[in-house]
Scaffold this motif. Structure first.
Motif, PDB file in Angstrom:
ATOM      1  N   ILE A 283      11.824  -0.299 -12.933  1.00  0.00           N
ATOM      2  CA  ILE A 283      10.383  -0.283 -12.700  1.00  0.00           C
ATOM      3  C   ILE A 283      10.094  -0.715 -11.268  1.00  0.00           C
ATOM      4  CG2 ILE A 283       9.744  -0.717 -15.091  1.00  0.00           C
ATOM      5  CD1 ILE A 283       8.901  -3.573 -14.147  1.00  0.00           C
ATOM      6  N   HIS A 284       9.008  -0.190 -10.766  1.00  0.00           N
ATOM      7  CA  HIS A 284       8.490  -0.626  -9.474  1.00  0.00           C
ATOM      8  C   HIS A 284       7.064  -1.086  -9.713  1.00  0.00           C
ATOM      9  CE1 HIS A 284       7.970  -0.913  -5.166  1.00  0.00           C
ATOM     10  NE2 HIS A 284       6.798  -0.327  -5.325  1.00  0.00           N
ATOM     11  N   VAL A 285       6.752  -2.277  -9.240  1.00  0.00           N
ATOM     12  CA  VAL A 285       5.412  -2.819  -9.415  1.00  0.00           C
ATOM     13  C   VAL A 285       4.639  -2.651  -8.109  1.00  0.00           C
ATOM     14  CG1 VAL A 285       4.024  -4.831 -10.008  1.00  0.00           C
ATOM     15  CG2 VAL A 285       6.260  -4.492 -11.111  1.00  0.00           C
ATOM     16  N   VAL A 286       3.498  -1.975  -8.204  1.00  0.00           N
ATOM     17  CA  VAL A 286       2.594  -1.843  -7.075  1.00  0.00           C
ATOM     18  C   VAL A 286       1.583  -2.974  -7.203  1.00  0.00           C
ATOM     19  CG1 VAL A 286       0.833  -0.409  -5.978  1.00  0.00           C
ATOM     20  CG2 VAL A 286       2.866   0.661  -6.976  1.00  0.00           C
ATOM     21  N   ASP A 287       1.623  -3.895  -6.261  1.00  0.00           N
ATOM     22  CA  ASP A 287       0.720  -5.047  -6.278  1.00  0.00           C
ATOM     23  C   ASP A 287      -0.517  -4.706  -5.454  1.00  0.00           C
ATOM     24  OD1 ASP A 287      -0.612  -7.468  -5.974  1.00  0.00           O
ATOM     25  OD2 ASP A 287       1.225  -8.616  -5.671  1.00  0.00           O
ATOM     26  N   PRO A 288      -1.686  -4.561  -6.108  1.00  0.00           N
ATOM     27  CA  PRO A 288      -2.898  -4.205  -5.361  1.00  0.00           C
ATOM     28  C   PRO A 288      -3.202  -5.193  -4.242  1.00  0.00           C
ATOM     29  CG  PRO A 288      -3.326  -4.083  -7.710  1.00  0.00           C
ATOM     30  CD  PRO A 288      -1.962  -4.709  -7.535  1.00  0.00           C
ATOM     31  N   GLY A 289      -2.910  -6.464  -4.444  1.00  0.00           N
ATOM     32  CA  GLY A 289      -3.136  -7.454  -3.394  1.00  0.00           C
ATOM     33  C   GLY A 289      -2.364  -7.129  -2.138  1.00  0.00           C
ATOM     34  N   GLU A 290      -1.112  -6.719  -2.300  1.00  0.00           N
ATOM     35  CA  GLU A 290      -0.296  -6.339  -1.149  1.00  0.00           C
ATOM     36  C   GLU A 290      -0.727  -4.990  -0.596  1.00  0.00           C
ATOM     37  OE1 GLU A 290       3.887  -6.577  -1.949  1.00  0.00           O
ATOM     38  OE2 GLU A 290       3.703  -8.588  -2.777  1.00  0.00           O
ATOM     39  N   ALA A 291      -1.068  -4.069  -1.489  1.00  0.00           N
ATOM     40  CA  ALA A 291      -1.465  -2.729  -1.054  1.00  0.00           C
ATOM     41  C   ALA A 291      -2.726  -2.772  -0.210  1.00  0.00           C
ATOM     42  CB  ALA A 291      -1.673  -1.820  -2.269  1.00  0.00           C
ATOM     43  N   PHE A 292      -3.649  -3.697  -0.549  1.00  0.00           N
ATOM     44  CA  PHE A 292      -4.924  -3.759   0.151  1.00  0.00           C
ATOM     45  C   PHE A 292      -4.951  -4.792   1.264  1.00  0.00           C
ATOM     46  CE2 PHE A 292      -6.581  -2.567  -4.272  1.00  0.00           C
ATOM     47  CZ  PHE A 292      -6.331  -1.223  -4.035  1.00  0.00           C
ATOM     48  N   ALA A 293      -3.860  -5.473   1.494  1.00  0.00           N
ATOM     49  CA  ALA A 293      -3.835  -6.558   2.479  1.00  0.00           C
ATOM     50  C   ALA A 293      -4.252  -6.074   3.864  1.00  0.00           C
ATOM     51  CB  ALA A 293      -2.449  -7.192   2.533  1.00  0.00           C
ATOM     52  N   GLY A 294      -3.894  -4.870   4.216  1.00  0.00           N
ATOM     53  CA  GLY A 294      -4.237  -4.347   5.545  1.00  0.00           C
ATOM     54  C   GLY A 294      -5.506  -3.534   5.558  1.00  0.00           C
ATOM     55  N   THR A 295      -6.259  -3.512   4.457  1.00  0.00           N
ATOM     56  CA  THR A 295      -7.471  -2.707   4.370  1.00  0.00           C
ATOM     57  C   THR A 295      -8.670  -3.542   4.771  1.00  0.00           C
ATOM     58  OG1 THR A 295      -6.499  -1.485   2.545  1.00  0.00           O
ATOM     59  CG2 THR A 295      -8.861  -1.273   2.848  1.00  0.00           C
ATOM     60  N   SER A 296      -9.427  -3.067   5.749  1.00  0.00           N
ATOM     61  CA  SER A 296     -10.604  -3.797   6.204  1.00  0.00           C
ATOM     62  C   SER A 296     -11.798  -3.508   5.305  1.00  0.00           C
ATOM     63  CB  SER A 296     -10.940  -3.376   7.640  1.00  0.00           C
ATOM     64  OG  SER A 296     -11.324  -2.010   7.654  1.00  0.00           O
ATOM     65  N   ILE A 297     -12.878  -4.238   5.510  1.00  0.00           N
ATOM     66  CA  ILE A 297     -14.098  -4.003   4.734  1.00  0.00           C
ATOM     67  C   ILE A 297     -14.594  -2.586   4.966  1.00  0.00           C
ATOM     68  CG2 ILE A 297     -16.528  -4.680   4.503  1.00  0.00           C
ATOM     69  CD1 ILE A 297     -15.636  -7.544   5.113  1.00  0.00           C
ATOM     70  N   GLU A 298     -14.512  -2.109   6.212  1.00  0.00           N
ATOM     71  CA  GLU A 298     -14.932  -0.741   6.502  1.00  0.00           C
ATOM     72  C   GLU A 298     -14.082   0.269   5.728  1.00  0.00           C
ATOM     73  OE1 GLU A 298     -13.891  -2.743   9.271  1.00  0.00           O
ATOM     74  OE2 GLU A 298     -15.909  -3.561   9.411  1.00  0.00           O
ATOM     75  N   GLY A 299     -12.843  -0.121   5.411  1.00  0.00           N
ATOM     76  CA  GLY A 299     -11.929   0.769   4.703  1.00  0.00           C
ATOM     77  C   GLY A 299     -12.026   0.646   3.199  1.00  0.00           C
ATOM     78  N   ALA A 300     -13.016  -0.101   2.711  1.00  0.00           N
ATOM     79  CA  ALA A 300     -13.127  -0.337   1.272  1.00  0.00           C
ATOM     80  C   ALA A 300     -13.231   0.953   0.484  1.00  0.00           C
ATOM     81  CB  ALA A 300     -14.330  -1.245   0.979  1.00  0.00           C
ATOM     82  N   ALA A 301     -13.859   1.968   1.045  1.00  0.00           N
ATOM     83  CA  ALA A 301     -13.993   3.238   0.336  1.00  0.00           C
ATOM     84  C   ALA A 301     -12.639   3.914   0.158  1.00  0.00           C
ATOM     85  CB  ALA A 301     -14.956   4.156   1.080  1.00  0.00           C
ATOM     86  N   SER A 302     -11.671   3.555   0.972  1.00  0.00           N
ATOM     87  CA  SER A 302     -10.362   4.210   0.903  1.00  0.00           C
ATOM     88  C   SER A 302      -9.355   3.409   0.095  1.00  0.00           C
ATOM     89  CB  SER A 302      -9.830   4.448   2.315  1.00  0.00           C
ATOM     90  OG  SER A 302      -9.557   3.221   2.932  1.00  0.00           O
ATOM     91  N   ARG A 303      -9.802   2.352  -0.574  1.00  0.00           N
ATOM     92  CA  ARG A 303      -8.858   1.539  -1.345  1.00  0.00           C
ATOM     93  C   ARG A 303      -8.153   2.355  -2.417  1.00  0.00           C
ATOM     94  NH1 ARG A 303      -9.908  -4.675  -1.799  1.00  0.00           N
ATOM     95  NH2 ARG A 303     -10.325  -5.031   0.384  1.00  0.00           N
ATOM     96  N   GLN A 304      -8.866   3.241  -3.080  1.00  0.00           N
ATOM     97  CA  GLN A 304      -8.242   4.095  -4.089  1.00  0.00           C
ATOM     98  C   GLN A 304      -7.173   4.972  -3.442  1.00  0.00           C
ATOM     99  OE1 GLN A 304      -8.597   3.766  -7.324  1.00  0.00           O
ATOM    100  NE2 GLN A 304      -7.092   5.350  -7.720  1.00  0.00           N
ATOM    101  N   ASP A 305      -7.455   5.459  -2.236  1.00  0.00           N
ATOM    102  CA  ASP A 305      -6.465   6.257  -1.506  1.00  0.00           C
ATOM    103  C   ASP A 305      -5.212   5.434  -1.201  1.00  0.00           C
ATOM    104  OD1 ASP A 305      -8.168   8.433  -1.528  1.00  0.00           O
ATOM    105  OD2 ASP A 305      -8.969   8.020   0.484  1.00  0.00           O
ATOM    106  N   VAL A 306      -5.424   4.177  -0.815  1.00  0.00           N
ATOM    107  CA  VAL A 306      -4.289   3.292  -0.511  1.00  0.00           C
ATOM    108  C   VAL A 306      -3.445   3.095  -1.762  1.00  0.00           C
ATOM    109  CG1 VAL A 306      -3.627   0.938   0.156  1.00  0.00           C
ATOM    110  CG2 VAL A 306      -5.457   2.120   1.391  1.00  0.00           C
TER     111      VAL A 306
END
Length: 142
Positions: free
Chosen positions: A34-57
């Motif tokens: 298994i590979h665990v995708v941790d949303p906290g790590e995935a979104f760590a580099g996402t800025s507030i302006e990039g919030a709309a792209s979180r699903q893409d990340v």
């Protein structure tokens, strides 16, 4: 006898070593990577302006996980072993423990970076957390 082994996978050498250990020492067991995708790590580099792209990340991380697990399946095939795979989204340690409890796993083989001292305290240790909380035996490969 071990029947179903779980091997958490990331891109590290220790996780590759753990998979090799599972293949060599438990060739008759069902092996699930298994590979665990941790949303906290995935979104760590996402800025507030990039919030709309979180699903893409998150989707990008899941595609990356599928490629990683595809490589693991191919490695198993080259060794004559079928490896089942799965991707989980959540906190890494907690997700591994939940997976063990929900999927009739009877042994875990996990890689460890072997950190000690301050780096272990600051970075934490997934292997240590899983070992402490696992309801089944855990083999740590370094």
């Amino acid at each position: 006898m071990t029947e179903h082994i779980l091997v958490p996978i990331d891109e590290s050498d220790p996780s590759s070593d753990a998979m090799q250990f599972a293949i060599e020492h438990h060739p008759e067991a069902t092996i699930t990577a298994i590979h665990v995708v941790d949303p906290g790590e995935a979104f760590a580099g996402t800025s507030i302006e990039g919030a709309a792209s979180r699903q893409d990340v998150l989707e990008s991380q899941e595609r990356h996980a599928e490629k990683l697990l595809e490589d693991v399946r191919e490695k198993g095939e080259s060794e004559g072993v079928t490896i089942e795979t799965d991707t989980v989204v959540g906190n890494v340690s907690r997700s591994i423990i939940e997976y063990i409890e929900e999927h009739d796993i009877d042994h875990v083989v996990i890689g460890s970076h072997g950190r000690t001292g301050a780096s272990r305290i600051l970075l934490g240790s997934v292997a240590e957390s899983v070992t402490r909380r696992s309801p089944v035996p855990v083999t740590v490969v370094r």
